[in-house]
Scaffold this active site. Sequence first.
Site, PDB file in Angstrom:
ATOM      1  N   GLY A  87       0.793  -5.990  -3.834  1.00  0.00           N
ATOM      2  CA  GLY A  87       1.075  -4.725  -3.591  1.00  0.00           C
ATOM      3  C   GLY A  87       2.192  -4.252  -2.991  1.00  0.00           C
ATOM      4  CB  THR A  88       4.068  -6.267  -0.169  1.00  0.00           C
ATOM      5  OG1 THR A  88       4.122  -7.650  -0.976  1.00  0.00           O
ATOM      6  CG2 THR A  88       2.997  -6.273   0.668  1.00  0.00           C
ATOM      7  N   GLY A  89       5.493  -5.199  -3.227  1.00  0.00           N
ATOM      8  CA  GLY A  89       6.666  -4.553  -4.064  1.00  0.00           C
ATOM      9  C   GLY A  89       7.494  -6.038  -4.474  1.00  0.00           C
ATOM     10  CB  THR A  91       6.660  -7.398  -9.515  1.00  0.00           C
ATOM     11  OG1 THR A  91       5.570  -8.060  -9.470  1.00  0.00           O
ATOM     12  CG2 THR A  91       7.077  -7.170 -11.046  1.00  0.00           C
ATOM     13  CG  HIS A 307     -24.030   6.742  12.592  1.00  0.00           C
ATOM     14  ND1 HIS A 307     -24.841   5.701  12.857  1.00  0.00           N
ATOM     15  CD2 HIS A 307     -22.813   6.499  12.478  1.00  0.00           C
ATOM     16  CE1 HIS A 307     -24.091   4.780  12.365  1.00  0.00           C
ATOM     17  NE2 HIS A 307     -22.794   5.059  12.182  1.00  0.00           N
ATOM     18  CD  GLU A 308     -19.885   8.832  10.949  1.00  0.00           C
ATOM     19  OE1 GLU A 308     -18.993   8.240  11.590  1.00  0.00           O
ATOM     20  OE2 GLU A 308     -20.740   8.020  10.251  1.00  0.00           O
ATOM     21  CG  HIS A 311     -19.268   5.808  15.164  1.00  0.00           C
ATOM     22  ND1 HIS A 311     -19.221   4.448  15.678  1.00  0.00           N
ATOM     23  CD2 HIS A 311     -20.033   5.919  13.878  1.00  0.00           C
ATOM     24  CE1 HIS A 311     -19.958   3.882  14.900  1.00  0.00           C
ATOM     25  NE2 HIS A 311     -20.283   4.587  13.759  1.00  0.00           N
TER      26      HIS A 311
HETATM   27  P1  ADP Z   1       3.481  -7.012  -5.941  1.00  0.00           P
HETATM   28  O1  ADP Z   1       4.288  -7.702  -7.116  1.00  0.00           O
HETATM   29  O2  ADP Z   1       4.016  -7.513  -4.525  1.00  0.00           O
HETATM   30  O3  ADP Z   1       2.115  -7.202  -5.964  1.00  0.00           O
HETATM   31  P2  ADP Z   1       4.658  -4.705  -7.152  1.00  0.00           P
HETATM   32  O4  ADP Z   1       6.081  -4.992  -7.110  1.00  0.00           O
HETATM   33  O5  ADP Z   1       3.758  -4.757  -8.395  1.00  0.00           O
HETATM   34  O6  ADP Z   1       3.690  -5.593  -6.006  1.00  0.00           O
HETATM   35  O7  ADP Z   1       4.336  -3.263  -6.524  1.00  0.00           O
HETATM   36  C1  ADP Z   1       3.578  -2.269  -7.138  1.00  0.00           C
HETATM   37  C2  ADP Z   1       3.695  -0.818  -7.064  1.00  0.00           C
HETATM   38  O8  ADP Z   1       3.928  -0.497  -5.797  1.00  0.00           O
HETATM   39  C3  ADP Z   1       5.304  -0.571  -7.648  1.00  0.00           C
HETATM   40  O9  ADP Z   1       5.405  -0.428  -8.774  1.00  0.00           O
HETATM   41  C4  ADP Z   1       5.732   0.509  -6.742  1.00  0.00           C
HETATM   42  O10 ADP Z   1       5.354   1.602  -7.405  1.00  0.00           O
HETATM   43  C5  ADP Z   1       5.151   0.357  -5.361  1.00  0.00           C
HETATM   44  N1  ADP Z   1       5.624  -0.329  -4.408  1.00  0.00           N
HETATM   45  C6  ADP Z   1       5.447  -1.375  -3.545  1.00  0.00           C
HETATM   46  N2  ADP Z   1       6.322  -1.617  -2.580  1.00  0.00           N
HETATM   47  C7  ADP Z   1       7.281  -0.593  -2.772  1.00  0.00           C
HETATM   48  C8  ADP Z   1       8.243  -0.420  -1.981  1.00  0.00           C
HETATM   49  N3  ADP Z   1       8.645  -1.185  -0.980  1.00  0.00           N
HETATM   50  N4  ADP Z   1       9.113   0.795  -2.178  1.00  0.00           N
HETATM   51  C9  ADP Z   1       8.568   1.463  -3.257  1.00  0.00           C
HETATM   52  N5  ADP Z   1       7.496   1.237  -4.176  1.00  0.00           N
HETATM   53  C10 ADP Z   1       6.740   0.245  -3.812  1.00  0.00           C
HETATM   54 ZN    ZN Z   2     -21.191   4.031  11.985  1.00  0.00          ZN
HETATM   55 MG    MG Z   3       3.322  -8.383  -8.759  1.00  0.00          MG
END
Ligand code: ADP
Ligand code: ZN
Ligand code: MG
Length: 489
Positions: A87-89, A91, A307-308, A311
């Site tokens: 999810g870091t971008g 792809t 509880h909360e 914390h």
């Molecule tokens: P990965 O391949 O690293 O798992 P992806 O490229 O599939 O991640 O990213 C998934 C989505 O997250 C993208 O389609 C985009 O919408 C969002 N995203 C992730 N990183 C960024 C970034 N640096 N800038 C903008 N959008 C991002």
């Molecule tokens: Zn707790």
């Molecule tokens: Mg990917």
Amino acid sequence: MLIFFGIWFWIMRRVSGGGAAHGFLNLGKKIRIKPDTLPKITFDDVAGAESAKQELKETIDFLKAPEKIQQLGGRMPKGVLLVGPPGTGKTLLARAVSGEAGVPFFNISGSEFIELFVGVGAARVRDLFEQARQNAPCIIFIDELDAIGRSRSGPISIGGHDEREQTLNQLLTEMDGFDPTSGVVVMAATNRPEILDKALLRAGRFDRQIVVDKPDLQDRVKILQLHTRRMQLASDVDLDIIGRRTPGLVGADLSNIANEAAILAARNNQTEVTMDNFEDAIDRILAGPEKKGRALAAEEKRRAAYHEAGHALVAESVPTGQPVHKISIIPRGVSALGFTLQLPIEEKFLSTEDELKDQIAILIAGRVAEQITLGNVSTGAQNDLEKASEIARSMVCYLGMSKKLGPLTYGKRQQLQFLETEATETRNYSDETALLIDNEVKAIIDEGQKRAQRILTEKRKVLDKLAEVLREKETIHHEELVALLQEAD
Ligand code: ADP
Ligand code: ZN
Ligand code: MG
């Protein structure tokens, strides 16, 4: 005759055409791989990630004018591996490289190979490279490389082991075989570089690795700006605060949050997306959706409030506690009764011993508050205890923060293997040491509990007041909390 031939022709077309893309009929036949036709994106569509972009510039220059580098006798790396958490971008970056360079993008995902019949994976790789050579300059992008590139000596995967190995061998052969000056650049992405077959990382293959890290505060804000640029934002929306509330989240999560906020706004027939929508969206992503259907019984609610409040009060009292952003007793996710969110002032990469100890006291405080006010404890604290124990154990075993055991590490954490969700640990110490470790961990937890007890007994009045307000309002924000605490002093 004409009609007969017409029908026959039509059937043949259907059989060999796209209709049965994955069927038996295509077996042995050439699988046409076409370049990606998704809309073109550029580096402007990727927020932050400056260092990765910088490193990819060179690749783009090469793709734009391969002859130039050839003339100068330069040699390009054949393979560029993007490494980073999901999810870091990664792809996104790979596609942006093709967009920036204006070259075709041949995209294939490692997991697609696994579904294929034996022998087809290798054929597919061969075809991919053949297509690429004809279309050079271009990019071949293999997403989720670990699905085919897993170490051959690793544990045998379920199904398709031979298939994967054949595919991997073919990939290695193709990468060795092609001329680096041909203008084809092979890119790949993985979030688990440690399990890749070493042969893939050798010189002449994926010899260039680019790390795509989780975004820091600044980058998170940039990503949020990018994903909200087409939204109608209310004037109270502060992307900086949202960025601060989301340390550890990646681009994909942030894009989800923006999207979720817009959906919530639409559901309420609002014309603008408000800060409240964003707050709800973050809570959803971080703690699961609110359980509207499961209202807390009065007694449960009383308990959750204590509880909360426990914390929150300890978090505000210990020296290194981060300010409490929000306390809520609206149930979320699977087991949580409520939650207390602390907002880090700045991004943290290091924690001191004192901070860890404070953290443990804060985690245990929920349970301690229940004990002090209601005289007994409940199952609601399970998650807190797990987290506290984990911190205490790390302090003793990996961080050398126990005087008795000294600055050594005990136990070896094994890397995750395929299909494993929890890292296993091998023991490299004696039974006596194990006993010592257990005692030290227990001592740390006990100390945390004592501190929480001391604070909460001392401030019992504030605790009661806080719980009362919480029961009534269900959610307390930072400003209200500060006001309540000041009033009590
Ligand atoms: P990965 O391949 O690293 O798992 P992806 O490229 O599939 O991640 O990213 C998934 C989505 O997250 C993208 O389609 C985009 O919408 C969002 N995203 C992730 N990183 C960024 C970034 N640096 N800038 C903008 N959008 C991002
Ligand atoms: Zn707790
Ligand atoms: Mg990917």
